[in-house]
Design a protein around this motif. Sequence first.
Motif, PDB file in Angstrom:
ATOM      1  N   ALA A   1     -76.742  52.671 -21.446  1.00 16.05           N
ATOM      2  CA  ALA A   1     -75.765  53.705 -21.093  1.00 16.05           C
ATOM      3  C   ALA A   1     -74.512  53.092 -20.478  1.00 16.05           C
ATOM      4  O   ALA A   1     -73.385  53.476 -20.825  1.00 16.05           O
ATOM      5  CB  ALA A   1     -76.387  54.711 -20.136  1.00 16.05           C
TER       6      ALA A   1
ATOM      7  N   LYS B   1     -71.371  58.625 -14.061  1.00 15.42           N
ATOM      8  CA  LYS B   1     -71.519  59.706 -15.034  1.00 15.42           C
ATOM      9  C   LYS B   1     -72.355  59.233 -16.226  1.00 15.42           C
ATOM     10  O   LYS B   1     -73.190  59.981 -16.745  1.00 15.42           O
ATOM     11  CB  LYS B   1     -70.147  60.198 -15.491  1.00 15.42           C
ATOM     12  CG  LYS B   1     -70.180  61.433 -16.322  1.00 15.42           C
ATOM     13  CD  LYS B   1     -70.608  62.621 -15.503  1.00 15.42           C
ATOM     14  CE  LYS B   1     -70.515  63.885 -16.327  1.00 15.42           C
ATOM     15  NZ  LYS B   1     -71.171  65.012 -15.662  1.00 15.42           N
ATOM     16  N   ALA B   2     -72.156  57.995 -16.655  1.00 13.56           N
ATOM     17  CA  ALA B   2     -72.921  57.452 -17.783  1.00 13.56           C
ATOM     18  C   ALA B   2     -74.408  57.373 -17.454  1.00 13.56           C
ATOM     19  O   ALA B   2     -75.255  57.733 -18.285  1.00 13.56           O
ATOM     20  CB  ALA B   2     -72.394  56.074 -18.170  1.00 13.56           C
TER      21      ALA B   2
ATOM     22  N   GLU C   1     -75.963  59.163 -15.179  1.00 11.97           N
ATOM     23  CA  GLU C   1     -76.426  60.549 -15.030  1.00 11.97           C
ATOM     24  C   GLU C   1     -76.697  61.181 -16.395  1.00 11.97           C
ATOM     25  O   GLU C   1     -77.720  61.846 -16.593  1.00 11.97           O
ATOM     26  CB  GLU C   1     -75.383  61.363 -14.269  1.00 11.97           C
ATOM     27  CG  GLU C   1     -75.788  62.807 -14.050  1.00 11.97           C
ATOM     28  CD  GLU C   1     -74.725  63.610 -13.305  1.00 11.97           C
ATOM     29  OE1 GLU C   1     -74.766  64.843 -13.425  1.00 11.97           O
ATOM     30  OE2 GLU C   1     -73.883  63.017 -12.620  1.00 11.97           O
ATOM     31  N   ASN C   2     -75.779  60.970 -17.334  1.00 11.18           N
ATOM     32  CA  ASN C   2     -75.954  61.524 -18.677  1.00 11.18           C
ATOM     33  C   ASN C   2     -77.181  60.942 -19.379  1.00 11.18           C
ATOM     34  O   ASN C   2     -77.746  61.577 -20.268  1.00 11.18           O
ATOM     35  CB  ASN C   2     -74.707  61.293 -19.521  1.00 11.18           C
ATOM     36  CG  ASN C   2     -73.542  62.159 -19.074  1.00 11.18           C
ATOM     37  OD1 ASN C   2     -73.709  63.123 -18.352  1.00 11.18           O
ATOM     38  ND2 ASN C   2     -72.352  61.785 -19.497  1.00 11.18           N
TER      39      ASN C   2
END
Length: 91
Positions: free
Chosen positions: A43, A78-79, A81-82
């Motif tokens: 990620a 954010k990466a 988390e995604n």
Amino acid sequence: MKKLFAFLALVAVAAPVWADTQTVTLAVPGMTCAACPITVKKALNKVDGVQDVKVSYEKLTAVVTFDDAKTDVHKLTKATENAGYPSSVKN
């Protein structure tokens, strides 16, 4: 007009010089098995500007080296988390 063009050309050439390489350690507490770091690393490597990622399952961390002209810590967290692994900057 020529001065404006010369200035813009100078900025375009010098802009990459202003970029800096940063390294941040992210706490990734959601890694619960030895396979989790693979997902976290993939990620983070997909984020534009990331140059190196070292993920430690034992320490529950990811050390990320990145070009701060292309990305920032928010995009890194954010990466993760995604990908299902919320993270934060480790103090």
